[in-house]
Write an enzyme that holds these catalytic residues in place. Structure first.
Site, PDB file in Angstrom:
ATOM      1  N   CYS A  37       0.812  -1.224   0.000  1.00 50.80           N
ATOM      2  CA  CYS A  37       0.000   0.000   0.000  1.00 50.80           C
ATOM      3  C   CYS A  37       0.845   1.274   0.000  1.00 50.80           C
ATOM      4  O   CYS A  37       0.308   2.377  -0.070  1.00 50.80           O
ATOM      5  CB  CYS A  37      -0.969  -0.015   1.174  1.00 50.80           C
ATOM      6  SG  CYS A  37      -2.125  -1.368   0.994  1.00 50.80           S
ATOM      7  N   HIS A  80     -12.065  10.421  -9.015  1.00 50.76           N
ATOM      8  CA  HIS A  80     -10.988  10.502 -10.014  1.00 50.76           C
ATOM      9  C   HIS A  80      -9.889  11.461  -9.566  1.00 50.76           C
ATOM     10  O   HIS A  80      -9.389  12.281 -10.349  1.00 50.76           O
ATOM     11  CB  HIS A  80     -11.535  10.875 -11.403  1.00 50.76           C
ATOM     12  CG  HIS A  80     -12.265   9.730 -12.042  1.00 50.76           C
ATOM     13  ND1 HIS A  80     -13.535   9.356 -11.667  1.00 50.76           N
ATOM     14  CD2 HIS A  80     -11.877   8.855 -12.990  1.00 50.76           C
ATOM     15  CE1 HIS A  80     -13.903   8.304 -12.394  1.00 50.76           C
ATOM     16  NE2 HIS A  80     -12.908   7.972 -13.185  1.00 50.76           N
ATOM     17  N   GLU A 119     -13.183  -0.115   1.144  1.00 52.26           N
ATOM     18  CA  GLU A 119     -12.037   0.147   0.273  1.00 52.26           C
ATOM     19  C   GLU A 119     -11.923  -0.957  -0.780  1.00 52.26           C
ATOM     20  O   GLU A 119     -11.579  -0.701  -1.928  1.00 52.26           O
ATOM     21  CB  GLU A 119     -10.781   0.217   1.133  1.00 52.26           C
ATOM     22  CG  GLU A 119      -9.572   0.736   0.404  1.00 52.26           C
ATOM     23  CD  GLU A 119      -8.488   1.188   1.350  1.00 52.26           C
ATOM     24  OE1 GLU A 119      -7.389   0.650   1.247  1.00 52.26           O
ATOM     25  OE2 GLU A 119      -8.728   2.073   2.193  1.00 52.26           O
TER      26      GLU A 119
END
Ligand SMILES: Nc1nc2c(c(=O)[nH]1)N=C([C@H](O)[C@H](O)COP(=O)(O)OP(=O)(O)OP(=O)(O)O)CN2
Ligand SMILES: [Zn+2]
Length: 131
Positions: A37, A80, A119
């Site tokens: 991550c 985005h 997530e």
């Protein structure tokens, strides 16, 4: 207020929720070197808002459409985007994001009780504020 009366009032509320999807990239700068991550990657985040309250004369806590309208400016700040670039999201874990969304939305939706972030299909977080 007596504890019994408080319990009675708590029982006499409804909880409603609405889910949104946001596409965004992030990386987690505080995890150890080698953690996947730390690398830039993206998620189709599911963000769910939970509102708690009594029914009004329309028979609802809040029109779902109003929840959508209240979330729209927040969605535009996230969708985005690279979350790390968003003010307050330099370390965009699910936990940080859930609290950030709560703070961003609650002025428009004072009945907001919790925010859930999914997530991935298997991982998520709920930030809840009792009041
Ligand atoms: N407590 C937290 N742990 C992790 C967070 C987080 O925000 N809070 N975030 C991550 C990463 O962003 C990662 O993208 C998601 O983690 P994970 O569920 O481990 O993703 P996988 O797709 O690899 O999970 P599997 O279901 O095991 O395939 C990491 N941890
Ligand atoms: Zn991630």
């Amino acid at each position: 207020m007596s504890p019994a009366r408080r319990d009675e009032e708590k029982a006499n509320v409804h909880e409603i929720s609405k889910r949104f999807t946001v596409e965004a990239a992030h990386h987690l700068p505080r995890v150890p070197d080698g953690h996947p991550c730390r690398r830039l990657h993206g998620h189709s985040y599911v963000i769910e808002l939970g509102l708690r309250g009594e029914l009004d004369e329309s028979g609802w806590v809040r029109d779902f459409a109003e929840i959508g309208a209240a979330f729209e400016p927040v969605r535009l700040r996230l969708d985005h985007r690279l979350l790390n670039d968003v003010d307050g999201l330099a370390n965009p874990t699910s936990e940080v994001l859930a609290q950030w969304v709560f703070e961003a939305v609650v002025p428009a939706l004072p009945e907001l009780a919790w925010v859930r972030i999914e997530e991935t299909r298997s991982s998520g977080c709920v930030y809840r504020r009792d009041g």
